[in-house]
Design a protein around this motif. Structure first.
Motif, PDB file in Angstrom:
ATOM      1  N   ARG A  75      27.670  -9.989   1.261  1.00  0.00           N
ATOM      2  CA  ARG A  75      26.418  -9.100   0.255  1.00  0.00           C
ATOM      3  C   ARG A  75      26.682  -8.998  -1.068  1.00  0.00           C
ATOM      4  O   ARG A  75      25.802  -8.048  -1.586  1.00  0.00           O
ATOM      5  N   SER A  76      26.725 -10.477  -2.198  1.00  0.00           N
ATOM      6  CA  SER A  76      26.557  -9.528  -3.773  1.00  0.00           C
ATOM      7  C   SER A  76      26.205 -11.554  -4.380  1.00  0.00           C
ATOM      8  O   SER A  76      26.296 -12.094  -5.113  1.00  0.00           O
ATOM      9  N   ILE A  77      25.857 -12.728  -3.436  1.00  0.00           N
ATOM     10  CA  ILE A  77      25.559 -13.844  -4.201  1.00  0.00           C
ATOM     11  C   ILE A  77      24.161 -13.618  -3.304  1.00  0.00           C
ATOM     12  O   ILE A  77      23.637 -13.369  -3.001  1.00  0.00           O
ATOM     13  N   GLY A  78      23.602 -15.250  -4.395  1.00  0.00           N
ATOM     14  CA  GLY A  78      22.560 -15.333  -3.898  1.00  0.00           C
ATOM     15  C   GLY A  78      21.416 -15.309  -5.168  1.00  0.00           C
ATOM     16  O   GLY A  78      21.605 -14.488  -6.044  1.00  0.00           O
ATOM     17  N   ALA A  79      20.341 -16.337  -5.212  1.00  0.00           N
ATOM     18  CA  ALA A  79      18.932 -15.908  -6.041  1.00  0.00           C
ATOM     19  C   ALA A  79      18.527 -15.144  -6.568  1.00  0.00           C
ATOM     20  O   ALA A  79      18.227 -13.900  -5.907  1.00  0.00           O
ATOM     21  N   THR A  80      18.261 -14.426  -7.190  1.00  0.00           N
ATOM     22  CA  THR A  80      17.671 -13.305  -7.763  1.00  0.00           C
ATOM     23  C   THR A  80      16.129 -13.545  -8.982  1.00  0.00           C
ATOM     24  O   THR A  80      16.455 -14.694  -9.469  1.00  0.00           O
ATOM     25  N   GLY A  81      15.093 -12.940  -8.936  1.00  0.00           N
ATOM     26  CA  GLY A  81      14.290 -13.293  -9.960  1.00  0.00           C
ATOM     27  C   GLY A  81      13.233 -14.349  -9.635  1.00  0.00           C
ATOM     28  O   GLY A  81      12.001 -14.538  -9.833  1.00  0.00           O
ATOM     29  N   LEU A  82      13.450 -14.935  -8.191  1.00  0.00           N
ATOM     30  CA  LEU A  82      11.913 -15.979  -7.993  1.00  0.00           C
ATOM     31  C   LEU A  82      11.779 -15.121  -6.874  1.00  0.00           C
ATOM     32  O   LEU A  82      12.049 -14.669  -6.367  1.00  0.00           O
ATOM     33  N   ARG A  83      10.173 -15.461  -6.908  1.00  0.00           N
ATOM     34  CA  ARG A  83       9.117 -14.937  -5.895  1.00  0.00           C
ATOM     35  C   ARG A  83       8.685 -16.318  -5.149  1.00  0.00           C
ATOM     36  O   ARG A  83       8.849 -17.644  -5.098  1.00  0.00           O
ATOM     37  N   GLN A  84       8.193 -16.042  -3.677  1.00  0.00           N
ATOM     38  CA  GLN A  84       7.399 -17.521  -3.183  1.00  0.00           C
ATOM     39  C   GLN A  84       6.270 -17.643  -2.973  1.00  0.00           C
ATOM     40  O   GLN A  84       5.494 -16.785  -3.713  1.00  0.00           O
ATOM     41  N   TYR A  85       5.369 -19.236  -3.244  1.00  0.00           N
ATOM     42  CA  TYR A  85       4.277 -19.376  -3.574  1.00  0.00           C
ATOM     43  C   TYR A  85       3.795 -20.306  -2.566  1.00  0.00           C
ATOM     44  O   TYR A  85       2.887 -20.444  -2.817  1.00  0.00           O
ATOM     45  N   HIS A  86       4.450 -19.903  -1.051  1.00  0.00           N
ATOM     46  CA  HIS A  86       3.912 -20.487  -0.210  1.00  0.00           C
ATOM     47  C   HIS A  86       3.242 -19.691   0.658  1.00  0.00           C
ATOM     48  O   HIS A  86       3.691 -19.091   0.369  1.00  0.00           O
ATOM     49  N   PRO A  87       2.615 -19.614   1.621  1.00  0.00           N
ATOM     50  CA  PRO A  87       1.153 -18.217   1.635  1.00  0.00           C
ATOM     51  C   PRO A  87       1.714 -18.099   3.008  1.00  0.00           C
ATOM     52  O   PRO A  87       1.734 -16.372   3.074  1.00  0.00           O
ATOM     53  N   ASP A  88       2.906 -18.557   3.504  1.00  0.00           N
ATOM     54  CA  ASP A  88       3.451 -18.049   4.850  1.00  0.00           C
ATOM     55  C   ASP A  88       4.510 -17.313   5.289  1.00  0.00           C
ATOM     56  O   ASP A  88       5.707 -18.327   4.973  1.00  0.00           O
ATOM     57  N   LEU A  89       5.073 -15.490   5.388  1.00  0.00           N
ATOM     58  CA  LEU A  89       6.129 -15.118   5.252  1.00  0.00           C
ATOM     59  C   LEU A  89       7.596 -15.772   6.264  1.00  0.00           C
ATOM     60  O   LEU A  89       8.383 -15.681   6.017  1.00  0.00           O
ATOM     61  N   ALA A  90       6.686 -16.259   7.207  1.00  0.00           N
ATOM     62  CA  ALA A  90       7.545 -16.954   8.196  1.00  0.00           C
ATOM     63  C   ALA A  90       8.272 -17.983   8.306  1.00  0.00           C
ATOM     64  O   ALA A  90       9.287 -18.747   8.728  1.00  0.00           O
ATOM     65  N   THR A  91       7.883 -18.753   6.458  1.00  0.00           N
ATOM     66  CA  THR A  91       8.270 -19.348   6.288  1.00  0.00           C
ATOM     67  C   THR A  91       9.688 -20.052   6.148  1.00  0.00           C
ATOM     68  O   THR A  91      10.510 -19.164   5.570  1.00  0.00           O
ATOM     69  N   VAL A  92      10.624 -20.855   6.648  1.00  0.00           N
ATOM     70  CA  VAL A  92      12.298 -20.832   6.509  1.00  0.00           C
ATOM     71  C   VAL A  92      12.451 -22.386   5.610  1.00  0.00           C
ATOM     72  O   VAL A  92      11.665 -23.846   6.238  1.00  0.00           O
ATOM     73  N   MET A  93      13.074 -22.369   4.624  1.00  0.00           N
ATOM     74  CA  MET A  93      13.901 -23.480   3.799  1.00  0.00           C
ATOM     75  C   MET A  93      15.270 -22.987   4.334  1.00  0.00           C
ATOM     76  O   MET A  93      15.656 -22.663   4.417  1.00  0.00           O
ATOM     77  N   CYS A  94      15.022 -24.290   4.518  1.00  0.00           N
ATOM     78  CA  CYS A  94      16.745 -25.045   5.316  1.00  0.00           C
ATOM     79  C   CYS A  94      16.820 -26.569   5.330  1.00  0.00           C
ATOM     80  O   CYS A  94      16.639 -26.918   5.835  1.00  0.00           O
ATOM     81  N   GLY A  95      17.808 -27.112   3.925  1.00  0.00           N
ATOM     82  CA  GLY A  95      17.951 -28.554   3.772  1.00  0.00           C
ATOM     83  C   GLY A  95      19.434 -28.904   2.478  1.00  0.00           C
ATOM     84  O   GLY A  95      19.733 -27.730   1.879  1.00  0.00           O
ATOM     85  N   ARG A  96      19.474 -29.938   2.739  1.00  0.00           N
ATOM     86  CA  ARG A  96      20.975 -30.498   1.575  1.00  0.00           C
ATOM     87  C   ARG A  96      20.167 -30.357   0.354  1.00  0.00           C
ATOM     88  O   ARG A  96      18.670 -30.352   0.422  1.00  0.00           O
ATOM     89  N   ALA A  97      20.949 -29.789  -0.802  1.00  0.00           N
ATOM     90  CA  ALA A  97      20.694 -29.403  -1.862  1.00  0.00           C
ATOM     91  C   ALA A  97      20.924 -30.578  -3.083  1.00  0.00           C
ATOM     92  O   ALA A  97      21.300 -31.201  -2.601  1.00  0.00           O
ATOM     93  N   ILE A  98      19.482 -30.746  -3.779  1.00  0.00           N
ATOM     94  CA  ILE A  98      19.357 -31.731  -4.398  1.00  0.00           C
ATOM     95  C   ILE A  98      19.321 -31.150  -5.659  1.00  0.00           C
ATOM     96  O   ILE A  98      18.158 -30.283  -6.425  1.00  0.00           O
ATOM     97  N   THR A  99      20.571 -31.012  -6.615  1.00  0.00           N
ATOM     98  CA  THR A  99      20.496 -30.352  -7.901  1.00  0.00           C
ATOM     99  C   THR A  99      19.843 -31.168  -9.083  1.00  0.00           C
ATOM    100  O   THR A  99      19.847 -32.937  -9.621  1.00  0.00           O
ATOM    101  N   VAL A 100      18.874 -30.190  -9.753  1.00  0.00           N
ATOM    102  CA  VAL A 100      18.178 -31.223 -10.726  1.00  0.00           C
ATOM    103  C   VAL A 100      18.951 -29.576 -12.083  1.00  0.00           C
ATOM    104  O   VAL A 100      18.375 -28.032 -11.768  1.00  0.00           O
ATOM    105  N   ARG A 101      19.174 -30.823 -13.381  1.00  0.00           N
ATOM    106  CA  ARG A 101      18.832 -29.436 -14.362  1.00  0.00           C
ATOM    107  C   ARG A 101      18.011 -30.161 -15.731  1.00  0.00           C
ATOM    108  O   ARG A 101      18.300 -30.909 -15.808  1.00  0.00           O
TER     109      ARG A 101
END
Length: 236
Positions: free
Chosen positions: A48-74
């Protein structure tokens, strides 16, 4: 497909640059199973204390689910050269997760990159930085979470790194993690924890279903709440 330089070759690169191979693939059936799991439920089972904070969605549909392998970038704030490289390295369904230091002074992902991502069938973007071309994101078809937006465009000078451990919105993400995102938020689940975590998630869903049924039938569960209060020393 480009052949990535060996580690020995990369050791001679200028400071701040690194481009490493993608993490191991995650089986389609595993991704499909996790796509059905709400982020809030998975997060409960991860403490209950893990996950990103301070980000908002820019796609229109609240029902959209994102699920996939991470390609990380710095990347350096305001620069998107290595993001383009990461997109070219990504396979269909992969999620591009970007640590841009939280800067919203210049957009590092925009509508042209969205077009590329759709053509490559990527799984979405998570940007600890800014995006632009909001009307194009509102067309849907590509999930995107970001810290903010601005019209000001990026440079393409670097430096930057692909497939290294990053922090995105306070969330530690390793290349190859499973990214799970929905209207509630975003999690990164290490690939070696997916199998062991799923039974806990399923059990949690069953418990919530039982509580939901009681709440709907009785307007709340007085016995459960009063028992919790008594456990704190109250004489209820």
């Amino acid at each position: 497909m480009d052949i990535l330089p060996s580690l020995d070759q990369q050791a001679g690169w200028p400071p701040g640059w690194r481009i490493l191979p993608n993490g191991a693939p995650i089986a389609d059936e595993v991704i499909d199973a996790w796509r059905t799991i709400p982020v809030a439920v998975a997060g409960d089972c991860m403490g209950r204390s893990i996950g990103a904070t301070g980000l908002r969605q820019y796609h229109p549909d609240l029902a959209t689910v994102m699920c996939g392998r991470a390609i990380t970038v710095r990347t350096r704030p305001g620069d998107n050269l290595v993001i383009h490289k990461a997109m070219l390295m990504a396979s269909p369904g992969d999620v591009i997760v970007i640590d841009a230091g939280g800067s919203v002074e210049q957009a590092i992902v925009g509508g042209l990159m969205r077009t590329t991502a759709i053509a490559r069938k990527l799984g979405g973007f998570i940007v600890d930085g800014a995006v632009r071309d909001l009307l194009e994101w509102q067309e849907g078809g590509m999930p995107c979470f970001a810290r903010g937006h601005t019209h000001r465009g990026p440079s393409k000078d670097g430096p930057g790194a692909v497939n290294i451990p990053i922090s995105c919105g306070g969330l530690v993400v390793q290349p190859g993690d499973l990214i799970l995102g929905d209207a509630d938020g975003i999690l990164a689940i290490p690939a070696d924890e997916l199998f062991g975590l799923m039974p806990k998630v399923q059990a949690h869903l069953e418990r919530e279903a039982a509580i939901r049924e009681t709440n709907a039938r009785e307007g709340g569960n007085a016995d459960r709440i009063n028992a919790l209060l008594r456990s704190k020393g109250l004489t209820i």
